[in-house]
Design an enzyme around this catalytic site. Structure first.
Site, short mmCIF file in Angstrom:
data_model
loop_
_atom_site.label_atom_id
_atom_site.label_comp_id
_atom_site.label_asym_id
_atom_site.label_seq_id
_atom_site.Cartn_x
_atom_site.Cartn_y
_atom_site.Cartn_z
N TRP A 45 -2.45 -14.23 7.13
CA TRP A 45 -1.74 -13.16 6.84
C TRP A 45 -0.43 -13.17 7.36
O TRP A 45 -0.51 -12.97 8.74
CB TRP A 45 -2.47 -11.83 7.30
CG TRP A 45 -3.64 -11.55 6.67
CD1 TRP A 45 -3.71 -10.85 5.31
CD2 TRP A 45 -5.29 -11.91 6.67
NE1 TRP A 45 -5.10 -10.92 4.80
CE2 TRP A 45 -5.97 -11.32 5.73
CE3 TRP A 45 -5.83 -12.37 7.66
CZ2 TRP A 45 -7.45 -11.67 5.51
CZ3 TRP A 45 -7.41 -12.82 7.76
CH2 TRP A 45 -7.81 -12.28 6.86
N ARG A 92 3.00 -7.34 4.67
CA ARG A 92 2.88 -8.67 4.91
C ARG A 92 4.24 -9.31 4.89
O ARG A 92 5.22 -9.20 3.82
CB ARG A 92 2.05 -9.57 4.04
CG ARG A 92 0.66 -8.83 4.04
CD ARG A 92 -0.37 -9.57 3.20
NE ARG A 92 -1.64 -8.82 3.35
CZ ARG A 92 -2.91 -9.43 2.88
NH1 ARG A 92 -2.79 -10.47 2.07
NH2 ARG A 92 -3.85 -8.73 2.88
N HIS A 149 -3.59 -5.68 6.56
CA HIS A 149 -4.85 -5.27 5.78
C HIS A 149 -5.40 -4.05 6.14
O HIS A 149 -5.01 -3.68 7.47
CB HIS A 149 -5.97 -6.40 5.46
CG HIS A 149 -6.67 -7.00 6.79
ND1 HIS A 149 -7.59 -7.56 6.82
CD2 HIS A 149 -6.20 -6.79 8.17
CE1 HIS A 149 -7.59 -8.22 8.09
NE2 HIS A 149 -7.12 -7.56 8.84
N ALA A 206 -18.46 -5.33 3.21
CA ALA A 206 -17.20 -4.83 2.96
C ALA A 206 -16.34 -5.23 2.19
O ALA A 206 -16.77 -6.29 1.63
CB ALA A 206 -16.59 -4.91 4.35
N GLN A 211 -4.00 -1.17 -0.27
CA GLN A 211 -5.36 -1.48 -0.30
C GLN A 211 -6.29 -0.48 -0.03
O GLN A 211 -6.07 0.82 0.33
CB GLN A 211 -5.67 -2.57 0.91
CG GLN A 211 -5.40 -3.78 0.81
CD GLN A 211 -5.42 -4.89 1.67
OE1 GLN A 211 -6.31 -4.47 2.75
NE2 GLN A 211 -5.41 -6.09 1.20
N VAL A 219 -16.79 -11.70 7.72
CA VAL A 219 -17.62 -11.64 6.91
C VAL A 219 -18.50 -12.91 6.59
O VAL A 219 -17.94 -14.12 7.02
CB VAL A 219 -17.47 -11.41 5.36
CG1 VAL A 219 -16.88 -9.93 5.20
CG2 VAL A 219 -16.50 -12.17 4.77
C1 YSA Z 1 -12.43 -9.17 2.87
C2 YSA Z 1 -13.61 -9.03 3.11
C3 YSA Z 1 -14.33 -7.85 3.84
O1 YSA Z 1 -15.37 -7.76 4.44
C4 YSA Z 1 -13.31 -6.94 3.75
C5 YSA Z 1 -11.77 -7.13 3.32
C6 YSA Z 1 -11.56 -8.01 2.83
C7 YSA Z 1 -10.18 -8.09 2.18
C8 YSA Z 1 -8.98 -8.69 3.37
N1 YSA Z 1 -9.12 -7.87 4.45
C9 YSA Z 1 -7.87 -9.14 2.74
O2 YSA Z 1 -6.84 -8.54 3.11
N2 YSA Z 1 -7.93 -9.81 1.85
S1 YSA Z 1 -6.50 -10.48 1.08
O3 YSA Z 1 -5.48 -10.76 1.64
O4 YSA Z 1 -7.25 -11.33 -0.03
O5 YSA Z 1 -6.31 -9.19 0.19
C10 YSA Z 1 -7.18 -8.43 -0.49
C11 YSA Z 1 -6.44 -8.09 -1.92
O6 YSA Z 1 -5.45 -7.33 -1.57
C12 YSA Z 1 -5.99 -9.11 -3.03
O7 YSA Z 1 -7.17 -9.36 -3.57
C13 YSA Z 1 -5.07 -8.56 -3.63
O8 YSA Z 1 -5.62 -7.91 -4.65
C14 YSA Z 1 -4.38 -7.48 -2.71
N3 YSA Z 1 -3.28 -8.24 -2.06
C15 YSA Z 1 -3.31 -9.06 -1.21
N4 YSA Z 1 -1.93 -9.72 -0.80
C16 YSA Z 1 -1.02 -9.07 -1.73
C17 YSA Z 1 -2.14 -8.08 -2.45
N5 YSA Z 1 -1.20 -7.44 -3.43
C18 YSA Z 1 -0.13 -7.29 -3.53
N6 YSA Z 1 0.89 -7.97 -3.02
C19 YSA Z 1 0.34 -9.12 -1.94
N7 YSA Z 1 1.14 -9.69 -1.17
#
Ligand code: YSA
Length: 346
Positions: free
Chosen positions: A156, A210, A184, A309, A224, A267
């Protein structure tokens, strides 16, 4: 021959001028005093018949009075014109006309999508809470099992609010806490567990940030929806069933989905969900079974309580919902794009 009484003439003229209240009365006044046969004109004409000794004083006085009366006339005429235009304007306001419409705002497509997603989760029995966008690094990272210097922090790209302590902490001392724009919504898992006991079934919608280069599927600001479910006997099939059920309720039953393994430090095991998007897959969320250490740190027995989650990307769901192939349209502030969603249902 009696000399003309200029003072009496002026007094009469001023009184009558003050009483003249329209154009016709003004015209009449001018004719009476300044016209060819007017009183003052008569005086001026008669100067030559006066005794030579009186001529200069009367001539001078009458000429001066002419200027005075002409100025008084102009002043009176302007005052009457001003009054008339105010009265005219007042008379021309038609209070029965419909009001002029003002440009109206509307909800943003991402807000519409977020609300619609919340509606589906509500139907599925979830509560909705919100959390801070400015977050401590301990909630955003450490307590989610991402300690300082752990390579997982690189997953991140972070917008920090507090600078890094330049000198670093003294030997053996804890580094000072730092604030950041949350990357997040997962820190709310920890915050919610501080104040709630199972059964827990909650979603947390909100903005995240981010330090990221944008492209067709990435923005530096994103929305999110975090989900957290903790109870006795919650299993991975519950996770899968809940997410598939949500996706099909929200986007339709014919949608093709794909679960794959993914890694998140908080997780075990972890997964991601992709949705068929034209010829390719669009990743819409990360998820997994809440790590037993997080359950234990919340003061719960991980042998008794389990949970799952997830973190969904709302913009990605909006892209699928409206058939938009580039996420950057959402925040480009182009009204030609945004106005297409006027009147759209949530
Ligand atoms: C994972 C496990 C858990 O138990 C709970 C939550 C998570 C998700 C984790 N916190 C997370 O942020 N994962 S992620 O970085 O892959 O982002 C999750 C989702 O947010 C992505 O699948 C996407 O749909 C969206 N996302 C992430 N970065 C983004 C974005 N959407 C738009 N622009 C971005 N830069």
């Amino acid at each position: 021959m009696a000399l003309p009484d200029l003072a009496a003439l002026e007094a009469d003229a001023r009184r009558e001028l003050a009483a003249a209240s329209d154009a016709a009365a003004l015209d009449g006044w001018r004719t009476r005093y300044l016209g060819r046969k007017g009183r003052l004109t008569g005086v001026l004409r008669g100067v030559r018949d006066l005794p030579a000794a009186d001529r200069p004083a009367i001539g001078k006085g009458a000429n001066a009075l002419k200027g005075t009366l002409e100025a008084a006339f102009d002043e009176r005429r302007e005052a009457l014109l001003r009054g008339a235009s105010v009265a005219q304007a007042a008379a021309s306001v038609d209070v029965t006309l419909p009001a002029r419409s003002l440009p109206q705002g509307q909800l943003h497509p991402v807000t519409l999508t977020r609300r619609a997603m919340e509606g589906v989760f509500r139907e599925m029995g979830f509560d909705i809470v919100e959390g801070p966008e400015v977050e401590w690094d301990s909630y955003n990272f450490d307590r989610l099992r991402i300690p300082r210097d752990h390579p997982a922090r690189d997953m991140w790209d972070t917008i920090w609010i507090d600078p890094e302590d330049a000198g670093g902490p003294a030997e053996g001392a804890e580094p000072p806490p730092r604030r950041l724009l949350r990357t997040h919504t997962s820190p709310m898992q920890i915050r919610y567990l501080e104040t709630h006991r199972p059964p827990i079934r909650v979603i947390v919608p909100g903005a995240c940030y981010r330090y990221e280069a944008t492209d067709a599927t990435h923005e530096w600001m994103l929305t999110q929806i975090e989900g957290l479910v903790i109870d006795e006997g919650v299993s991975f099939p519950n996770l899968k069933g809940t997410l598939e059920s949500f996706v099909h309720r929200f986007l339709g039953p014919d949608l093709e989905t794909r679960f794959r393994c993914d890694y998140f430090p908080f997780v075990e095991p972890g997964a991601e969900l992709g949705i068929r998007w034209g010829g390719r897959w669009l990743e819409v969320l990360g998820a997994g079974m809440v790590h037993p250490e997080i359950i234990e740190a919340a003061g719960l027995d991980p042998e008794r309580y389990t949970g799952f989650a997830f973190g969904m990307g709302v913009e990605r769901f909006a892209m699928l919902r409206y058939g938009i192939d580039d996420i950057r349209y959402f925040y480009a502030n182009d009204l030609r794009f945004l106005e297409q969603f006027r009147g759209s249902a949530t």
